[in-house]
Design a protein around this motif. Sequence first.
Motif, short mmCIF file in Angstrom:
data_model
loop_
_atom_site.label_atom_id
_atom_site.label_comp_id
_atom_site.label_asym_id
_atom_site.label_seq_id
_atom_site.Cartn_x
_atom_site.Cartn_y
_atom_site.Cartn_z
N ARG A 41 0.84 -1.20 0.00
CA ARG A 41 0.00 0.00 0.00
C ARG A 41 0.87 1.25 0.00
N THR A 44 0.14 7.05 1.67
CA THR A 44 -0.64 8.29 1.51
C THR A 44 -0.99 8.86 2.88
N PRO A 45 -1.25 10.16 2.97
CA PRO A 45 -1.62 10.75 4.27
C PRO A 45 -2.86 10.11 4.86
N GLU A 46 -3.82 9.73 4.03
CA GLU A 46 -5.03 9.11 4.56
C GLU A 46 -4.71 7.76 5.19
N THR A 47 -3.87 6.96 4.53
CA THR A 47 -3.51 5.64 5.06
C THR A 47 -2.76 5.78 6.38
N ASP A 49 -2.90 8.27 8.48
CA ASP A 49 -3.82 8.75 9.53
C ASP A 49 -4.68 7.61 10.05
N ALA A 50 -5.10 6.71 9.16
CA ALA A 50 -5.90 5.57 9.59
C ALA A 50 -5.10 4.65 10.51
N ARG A 52 -2.60 5.57 12.44
CA ARG A 52 -2.43 6.27 13.72
C ARG A 52 -3.69 6.16 14.58
N ASP A 58 -2.55 8.81 17.37
CA ASP A 58 -3.05 10.12 16.94
C ASP A 58 -3.29 11.05 18.11
#
Length: 578
Positions: A41, A44-47, A49-50, A52, A58
Motif C-alpha cells: 500500500r 498516503t496521508p489518509e492511510t 492517519d488511519a 495512527r 493520533d
Amino acid sequence: MRHLAGRLTALLAVVAAIGLLPRLTRTDPALTILRARYADRPPTPETLDAIRAETGLDGSPLDALADWPARLLRGDLGTSWVSGQPVAPDAISALGVSLTLMGASLAVSLLVAAALATPTLRRGARHRNVTAGAGTTAAVLAALPEFLIAAVLAAVVAVRLDLLPALGWGTPAHAVLPALALGVPAGALLGRLLDDALPAAFAEPWARAASAAGLPGHRTARHALRRTLPGLMPQLGLIVVGLTGGAVAVETLYAIPGLGGTALAAALAQDLPVLQGCVLLLLLLGTAAGLAARLASRTLLGPALDDGALPALVPPAARARRSPAVGAPLLAALFAAVVLAGLLRDPLHIDAAARLAGPSTAHPFGTDSLGRDILARLAHGAARTVLTAVAVSAATLLLGLALGAVRAGALTETANALPAILTGLVVAGIAGPGPWSAAAAVTAVAWAPLAAHTAALYAQERAAPHVAAARALGAGRLHLLRRHVLPGVLPPVARHAALRVPALALALASLGFLGLGAAPPSPEWGRMLSENLPYAERAPWSVLAPATALAVLGALAALTTAAVRGRSPRKTTAPGLG
C-alpha cells in the motif's frame, strides 16, 4: 521502604520515558507499521492517519503517557507493529529463556571467579605474604568478546567435534556453549575484583592474630572471603543483569529466543511496542537483582553496618612484585611499535588479488576479506577505539564516584539493566547515528558498575571504627572524605574503571558495526571482528589480530593498575589514627 520507594520512582520514570519513545524517535511510527504490515500500500496521508487512529498514535504525548501505564496494570504490553500479535506472551517467553541462560552462565562465572581467586586464598591459608596474582590472566579473559568466544566454541566444539548443538534452544545441551561464552568473561571480571580485595583482608590485624593463635588456615581463608564479599555483592547483582540483557550477540549467534535478542531485533525493525516490553522486563529484573544484592550485602555486614564493629579494609603492607612494573612498559612499547608500523600503511587500500592472504612480508598480519591490510586497519583503529574508550572510562569513573557517593542505588540498577547496544539504538533514534551518539550511549550505562562498587566500599568505610573516632574528635566532612573515605574507595574503583577499558572499547566498536558509530569503512576493532568472523576458519589471522589487541589492552590495564598499586604508599593502621 525508603529504598523500595526510590527504586519504584526510578522505574516509573523510565516506564514513562519508554511510553514516549514513539514520540521521541525521528522515524514515523505509522510509516513503520505500514511497511511491516501493508508493504503493497502507498504511504498516503489518509492511510497513515488511519494507522495512527487504529494504534492510538493520533493522540497527544500526555495521552500516551497515561495510556501505557494503565495498560500495564492490566498486564497488557501492547501489540507488535510488525506481527500484529500481543507483546506480552512472546516477551515473557523470551524472559524465561534468558533467565535459564543467565542461571547457567552465572554458574560458569562463579566457577571461573573461584578458580582465579583460589591461589590467593591458598597463600592466605598458609599465612604467607599475600599479593593478588590473577590480575593479568583475569584481565585478558575479561577482554575477550563474548561473541568471539561463542563463534570459536561453535566452530570447534559444535561443528568440528560435533559434541554439542550449535544452534537452537530446548535441551540442556543447547545452553552449554552460550553459557561458557557469557560466563567466562563475567567470571574473569568478578575473579579479578575478588583477587584484588583478598590481600587487604589477609593483611588486617585479625588475620595476623589468627595466624599467631594457630587458627587453621582454611578458617582464616573463609573469614577473609566473607570479609570481602559485601563489597562485591553489588557487582554480582550487576553481572546477573548483564548476563541477561547483555547476551544480545550470543543469543543472536546461537539463534536463542532470549530477551536481549528479541529486544535488538525489535529495535532494528523499529517495532517499538516489543522494544518497550523487553526493556520494561529488563528493568524489573535489574531492580529485583539489585534488591537481592543489597539484602545479601547487609546480611553479610550484619550489625557492623550500624555500630562500627567492622574494621576498614586497608592495603597490605607486603612489597609489590616487580613483574607488573617491568611488564607494563615492555608490553606498552611493543603495542606502540605495532601501532606505529601500521600507521604508515593505508587502511582503506583494497587489493582484490590478495583477499584473505596470510601473513607475509608485504602484509605482516595478513589481509581481510576485501584485501585490506589488517596491520594498517588495526593501527588506525587503535587511536579511535582506545582513546575513545579511555575518555569514556574517565567519564564513567567520575559519574560512578559521584553517584555512588550519594548512594543512587535505584538509578544504578536501572542504568545497568539497559544493555549498551539497546541504549545506542534508542540514542541514535533520537539524536541520529554518529561517534558521539555511540560514546554517549555507552557512557549512559557504563557508570553503573563503578557506582555500585563505590557505594559498597563507602558502606564498608562508614562501618569502620576509625571513622567514628575521627568524627568524635571533631573532624569535618572534608577531612573525613580526604583522609578516611577516598583512600579506601578511590584506588580500587579506579583500578576497576581501568579494567573495564577493553569492554568499553568493544561496546563502542560494536555500536559502530551496527551503524550507530563512525560510518564505514573507517577501521574499528569491533567492526574488524564482526566483518571477518565468517572467515575465521579459513583466515584465522583476520580475527586473531583484533582479538589479540583487545586482550593486550586488558593485560595493559591490569599490569598498569598493579604497578600503580605497588608504588602507592601502604599503611597497616587506619589512616589518620597512626
